[in-house]
Design a protein around this motif. Structure first.
Motif, PDB file in Angstrom:
ATOM      1  N   ILE A  14       0.833  -1.202   0.000  1.00  0.00           N
ATOM      2  CA  ILE A  14       0.000   0.000   0.000  1.00  0.00           C
ATOM      3  C   ILE A  14       0.866   1.250   0.000  1.00  0.00           C
ATOM      4  N   SER A  15       1.883   1.255   0.861  1.00  0.00           N
ATOM      5  CA  SER A  15       2.754   2.423   0.993  1.00  0.00           C
ATOM      6  C   SER A  15       3.445   2.762  -0.322  1.00  0.00           C
ATOM      7  N   LYS A  16       4.025   1.757  -0.971  1.00  0.00           N
ATOM      8  CA  LYS A  16       4.785   2.014  -2.192  1.00  0.00           C
ATOM      9  C   LYS A  16       3.880   2.308  -3.393  1.00  0.00           C
ATOM     10  N   THR A  17       2.653   1.785  -3.373  1.00  0.00           N
ATOM     11  CA  THR A  17       1.697   2.151  -4.426  1.00  0.00           C
ATOM     12  C   THR A  17       1.358   3.629  -4.329  1.00  0.00           C
ATOM     13  N   PHE A  18       1.100   4.089  -3.118  1.00  0.00           N
ATOM     14  CA  PHE A  18       0.862   5.520  -2.916  1.00  0.00           C
ATOM     15  C   PHE A  18       2.076   6.344  -3.341  1.00  0.00           C
ATOM     16  N   SER A  19       3.274   5.832  -3.050  1.00  0.00           N
ATOM     17  CA  SER A  19       4.497   6.548  -3.413  1.00  0.00           C
ATOM     18  C   SER A  19       4.647   6.652  -4.926  1.00  0.00           C
ATOM     19  N   GLY A  20       4.250   5.596  -5.643  1.00  0.00           N
ATOM     20  CA  GLY A  20       4.295   5.647  -7.094  1.00  0.00           C
ATOM     21  C   GLY A  20       3.336   6.700  -7.648  1.00  0.00           C
ATOM     22  N   LEU A  21       2.119   6.713  -7.139  1.00  0.00           N
ATOM     23  CA  LEU A  21       1.138   7.714  -7.555  1.00  0.00           C
ATOM     24  C   LEU A  21       1.581   9.114  -7.144  1.00  0.00           C
ATOM     25  N   ASN A  22       2.328   9.184  -6.047  1.00  0.00           N
ATOM     26  CA  ASN A  22       2.835  10.464  -5.565  1.00  0.00           C
ATOM     27  C   ASN A  22       3.729  11.137  -6.604  1.00  0.00           C
ATOM     28  N   MET A  23       4.542  10.351  -7.306  1.00  0.00           N
ATOM     29  CA  MET A  23       5.431  10.916  -8.327  1.00  0.00           C
ATOM     30  C   MET A  23       4.628  11.596  -9.435  1.00  0.00           C
ATOM     31  N   ASN A  24       3.552  10.933  -9.866  1.00  0.00           N
ATOM     32  CA  ASN A  24       2.726  11.512 -10.918  1.00  0.00           C
ATOM     33  C   ASN A  24       1.973  12.745 -10.424  1.00  0.00           C
ATOM     34  N   ALA A  25       1.484  12.683  -9.186  1.00  0.00           N
ATOM     35  CA  ALA A  25       0.762  13.816  -8.621  1.00  0.00           C
ATOM     36  C   ALA A  25       1.674  15.032  -8.464  1.00  0.00           C
ATOM     37  N   LEU A  26       2.889  14.792  -7.926  1.00  0.00           N
ATOM     38  CA  LEU A  26       3.833  15.889  -7.737  1.00  0.00           C
ATOM     39  C   LEU A  26       4.292  16.472  -9.072  1.00  0.00           C
ATOM     40  N   LYS A  27       4.478  15.609 -10.073  1.00  0.00           N
ATOM     41  CA  LYS A  27       4.897  16.091 -11.395  1.00  0.00           C
ATOM     42  C   LYS A  27       3.849  17.034 -11.974  1.00  0.00           C
ATOM     43  N   TYR A  28       2.579  16.738 -11.694  1.00  0.00           N
ATOM     44  CA  TYR A  28       1.493  17.621 -12.137  1.00  0.00           C
ATOM     45  C   TYR A  28       1.570  18.980 -11.435  1.00  0.00           C
ATOM     46  N   LEU A  29       1.932  18.964 -10.157  1.00  0.00           N
ATOM     47  CA  LEU A  29       1.916  20.200  -9.356  1.00  0.00           C
ATOM     48  C   LEU A  29       3.179  21.048  -9.535  1.00  0.00           C
ATOM     49  N   LEU A  30       4.330  20.380  -9.771  1.00  0.00           N
ATOM     50  CA  LEU A  30       5.618  21.082  -9.801  1.00  0.00           C
ATOM     51  C   LEU A  30       6.009  21.469 -11.224  1.00  0.00           C
ATOM     52  N   PRO A  31       6.554  22.651 -11.421  1.00  0.00           N
ATOM     53  CA  PRO A  31       6.623  23.795 -10.493  1.00  0.00           C
ATOM     54  C   PRO A  31       5.514  24.815 -10.748  1.00  0.00           C
ATOM     55  N   LEU A  32       4.526  24.454 -11.609  1.00  0.00           N
ATOM     56  CA  LEU A  32       3.489  25.410 -11.993  1.00  0.00           C
ATOM     57  C   LEU A  32       2.621  25.842 -10.816  1.00  0.00           C
ATOM     58  N   MET A 236       3.277   6.258   7.752  1.00  0.00           N
ATOM     59  CA  MET A 236       2.812   5.502   8.916  1.00  0.00           C
ATOM     60  C   MET A 236       3.008   4.003   8.717  1.00  0.00           C
ATOM     61  N   LEU A 237       2.909   3.569   7.455  1.00  0.00           N
ATOM     62  CA  LEU A 237       3.009   2.146   7.161  1.00  0.00           C
ATOM     63  C   LEU A 237       4.455   1.655   7.092  1.00  0.00           C
ATOM     64  N   ILE A 238       5.389   2.534   6.719  1.00  0.00           N
ATOM     65  CA  ILE A 238       6.790   2.134   6.551  1.00  0.00           C
ATOM     66  C   ILE A 238       7.395   1.553   7.839  1.00  0.00           C
ATOM     67  N   PRO A 239       7.201   2.175   9.023  1.00  0.00           N
ATOM     68  CA  PRO A 239       7.783   1.586  10.238  1.00  0.00           C
ATOM     69  C   PRO A 239       7.273   0.183  10.546  1.00  0.00           C
ATOM     70  N   ILE A 240       6.035  -0.120  10.132  1.00  0.00           N
ATOM     71  CA  ILE A 240       5.514  -1.480  10.347  1.00  0.00           C
ATOM     72  C   ILE A 240       6.328  -2.466   9.524  1.00  0.00           C
ATOM     73  N   GLY A 241       6.617  -2.070   8.275  1.00  0.00           N
ATOM     74  CA  GLY A 241       7.461  -2.913   7.433  1.00  0.00           C
ATOM     75  C   GLY A 241       8.861  -3.050   7.998  1.00  0.00           C
ATOM     76  N   LEU A 242       9.421  -1.927   8.468  1.00  0.00           N
ATOM     77  CA  LEU A 242      10.773  -1.944   9.019  1.00  0.00           C
ATOM     78  C   LEU A 242      10.879  -2.807  10.285  1.00  0.00           C
ATOM     79  N   LYS A 243       9.761  -2.894  11.030  1.00  0.00           N
ATOM     80  CA  LYS A 243       9.785  -3.617  12.299  1.00  0.00           C
ATOM     81  C   LYS A 243       9.829  -5.131  12.089  1.00  0.00           C
ATOM     82  N   TYR A 244       9.176  -5.621  11.049  1.00  0.00           N
ATOM     83  CA  TYR A 244       9.050  -7.063  10.865  1.00  0.00           C
ATOM     84  C   TYR A 244       9.742  -7.603   9.617  1.00  0.00           C
TER      85      TYR A 244
END
Length: 309
Positions: A14-32, A236-244
């Motif tokens: 879930i975390s990395k899927t959001f991170s992938g979509l984050n790149m596309n979302a940020l590209k839309y916003l930056l720098p306009l 929030m999800l990354i530390p759960i992955g890091l813990k186990y």
């Protein structure tokens, strides 16, 4: 423990899927719609406030003042440094190229383990590192600037640097989680990042046309998505992955960022298909695979250091 590992793997997907979509979302916003440094400030400050509010509703975690100070510095330098170079680089290159460098994180994790934690070096690991770095250099040296990438060379270098900084954060936060709780980690690292971002913004200025009148609902909705899902929920999800899970396995989930960002970018026209990019992606995937296979063999070997990275 098995259920915990399953939960950790789901969290990383879930975390990395959001991170992938984050790149596309940020590209839309930056720098306009928002400048990169202002984007970092909004993300770090929003996340810090959110984690402190959520922290009031979770069990108290015992952490010493010294540990809190270390976490604060980790955020001020690690998280802020990662986002600083990541957003600045992404504003100059394409989401696919940016995600290529995110996929290098397992290689950096191993390099850190070798330099500071006496990780065993093998021939396969060296070959994996060289193949992965070859893919990165191919992407940096061949991508040309165009209407989709204003300064591809600089942007790619900055994204490369951001992946290295994030690998350091992964290694250190994994070790700090052993003595501090998840929300203590999130609260103090993002507070440190927020302080750094506010100091930089005070010097460079706040630049966010997206927040000016009249309200532009689509860009604002995309910004809210970035702040809530890839920033708060994903972290929030990354530390759960890091813990186990091992840090290397967590880093390997960065492949999902690459897959999601590539599919979405090509679908909505944020990037164009390129054989050199595909070769670079393949080289990095092979390189990381070789490093991970070599590490797995070491852990099974009786002379393994059993050092998780």
């Amino acid at each position: 423990m098995k259920n915990k590992k399953t939960e950790a793997n789901i969290c990383m997907v879930i975390s990395k899927t959001f991170s992938g979509l984050n790149m596309n979302a940020l590209k839309y916003l930056l720098p306009l719609w928002i400048s990169p440094l202002t984007g970092v400030t909004l993300r770090c400050t929003f996340a810090a406030i959110a984690f402190w509010i959520i922290g009031f509703f979770v069990p108290k975690e015992n952490t010493t003042r010294k540990e809190k100070g270390i976490l604060f510095l980790l955020g001020a330098l690690g998280i802020y440094g990662f986002m600083f170079f990541y957003l600045t680089g992404l504003s100059k290159t394409t989401p696919v190229s940016s995600s290529i460098f995110s996929s290098l994180q397992p290689i950096w994790v191993f390099a850190i383990a070798v330099l500071f934690f006496r990780e065993r070096i093998t021939k396969m690991k060296i070959i994996g590192i060289l193949v992965g770095l070859g893919g990165a250099l191919l992407c940096i040296s061949t991508q040309k600037s165009d209407d989709l990438a204003s300064d591809a060379f600089t942007g790619n270098l900055l994204c490369l640097l951001s992946s290295m900084i994030y690998a350091v954060y992964l290694v250190l936060s994994n070790r700090l989680l052993k003595s501090s709780g998840t929300f203590t980690l999130l609260k103090y690292t993002f507070t440190g990042a927020a302080v750094s971002s506010l100091i930089v913004t005070a010097i460079t200025g706040f630049d966010a046309p997206i927040l000016a009148q009249p309200i532009h609902w689509l860009p604002l909705g995309i910004l809210l998505f970035v702040l809530i899902f890839p920033t708060v929920i994903s972290y929030m999800l990354i530390p759960i992955g890091l813990k186990y899970l091992s840090t290397t396995l967590v880093a390997i989930y960065g492949y999902l960022i690459l897959i999601v960002a590539t599919i979405v970018s090509l679908s909505i026209g944020q990037d164009r298909f390129s054989w050199t990019q595909m070769i670079a992606i393949l080289a990095i995937c092979i390189g990381v695979y070789l490093v991970e296979i070599a590490e797995s063999k070491d852990k099974k070997s009786p002379v393994s250091t059993n050092q998780q990275t």
